[in-house]
Design a protein around this motif. Sequence first.
Motif, PDB file in Angstrom:
ATOM      1  N   ILE A  90       0.871  -1.311   0.003  1.00 50.39           N
ATOM      2  CA  ILE A  90       0.066   0.232  -0.219  1.00 50.39           C
ATOM      3  C   ILE A  90       0.924   1.370   0.036  1.00 50.39           C
ATOM      4  N   VAL A  91       0.576   2.146  -0.804  1.00 52.65           N
ATOM      5  CA  VAL A  91       1.474   3.162  -1.020  1.00 52.65           C
ATOM      6  C   VAL A  91       0.492   4.422  -0.117  1.00 52.65           C
ATOM      7  N   LEU A  92       1.143   4.990   0.590  1.00 50.14           N
ATOM      8  CA  LEU A  92       0.497   6.232   1.463  1.00 50.14           C
ATOM      9  C   LEU A  92       0.278   7.307   0.497  1.00 50.14           C
ATOM     10  N   PRO A  93      -0.973   7.969   0.752  1.00 52.75           N
ATOM     11  CA  PRO A  93      -1.125   9.111  -0.308  1.00 52.75           C
ATOM     12  C   PRO A  93      -0.272  10.471  -0.117  1.00 52.75           C
ATOM     13  N   THR A  94       0.005  11.105  -1.022  1.00 53.50           N
ATOM     14  CA  THR A  94       0.651  12.391  -0.965  1.00 53.50           C
ATOM     15  C   THR A  94       0.403  13.410   0.200  1.00 53.50           C
ATOM     16  N   ASP A  95      -1.054  13.251   0.360  1.00 54.41           N
ATOM     17  CA  ASP A  95      -1.557  14.238   1.321  1.00 54.41           C
ATOM     18  C   ASP A  95      -1.801  13.598   2.580  1.00 54.41           C
ATOM     19  N   ALA A  96      -1.152  12.649   3.009  1.00 54.43           N
ATOM     20  CA  ALA A  96      -1.195  12.195   4.316  1.00 54.43           C
ATOM     21  C   ALA A  96      -0.605  13.126   5.379  1.00 54.43           C
ATOM     22  N   PRO A  97      -1.123  13.544   6.311  1.00 54.68           N
ATOM     23  CA  PRO A  97      -0.422  14.409   7.283  1.00 54.68           C
ATOM     24  C   PRO A  97       0.788  13.727   7.947  1.00 54.68           C
ATOM     25  N   PRO A  98       1.664  14.578   8.576  1.00 57.87           N
ATOM     26  CA  PRO A  98       2.882  14.130   8.701  1.00 57.87           C
ATOM     27  C   PRO A  98       3.045  13.066   9.867  1.00 57.87           C
TER      28      PRO A  98
END
Length: 136
Positions: A90-98
Motif C-alpha cells: 500500500i502506498v501512502l497518499p501524498t496528502d497524508a499528514p506528517p
Amino acid sequence: MPKSLLSLFISFFIILQSSCSPKTSEDANEVYRLWTGEKPSKSIQVLKGKYWQSGHFTKEYIMFIELHAPKNWIQEFIVQNKLKPATEAIVLPTDAPPWFKPTSSYKVWEPSDFSQGSAYYVDSANSQVMFYEIQL
C-alpha cells in the motif's frame, strides 16, 4: 413576486448554500464524530485525525485517524467492514499528514469489495490503529 414566494426562495437559497460548504477538521475527536456520526466511547482513545468532506450531498470524504481501541472493537470493525489482509504493498497518499506513518509492525487491511485506496493499519500488540479512508 409575492412576499411569501420571495421568502421561500431566499430560504431555499440559504439552505442550498449552507449545504455546499466543505467540512474540515484536525481535531481528533471531531474527526471521529464526522467519520462515524457519534462521539468515541470511553474505551476508544482518539489520538490524531484529519478530515475533509466535500460540500456535495453525496458525502465524499478523505479521513486519516489514529486511535487506541480494544481488541474486540478492532476485530468487530474488520468483520463489519469486510476487510481482508492487503495483498499488495500500500502506498501512502501524498496528502497524508506528517504524523500518519504506520510502521512495519502494523498489519494492513483493505476493503474486500470496491476500494478507492482506503487502508486500515492495525498493530494488535498495542491495540493501536491508523486508518486512511477515502470515499469519492
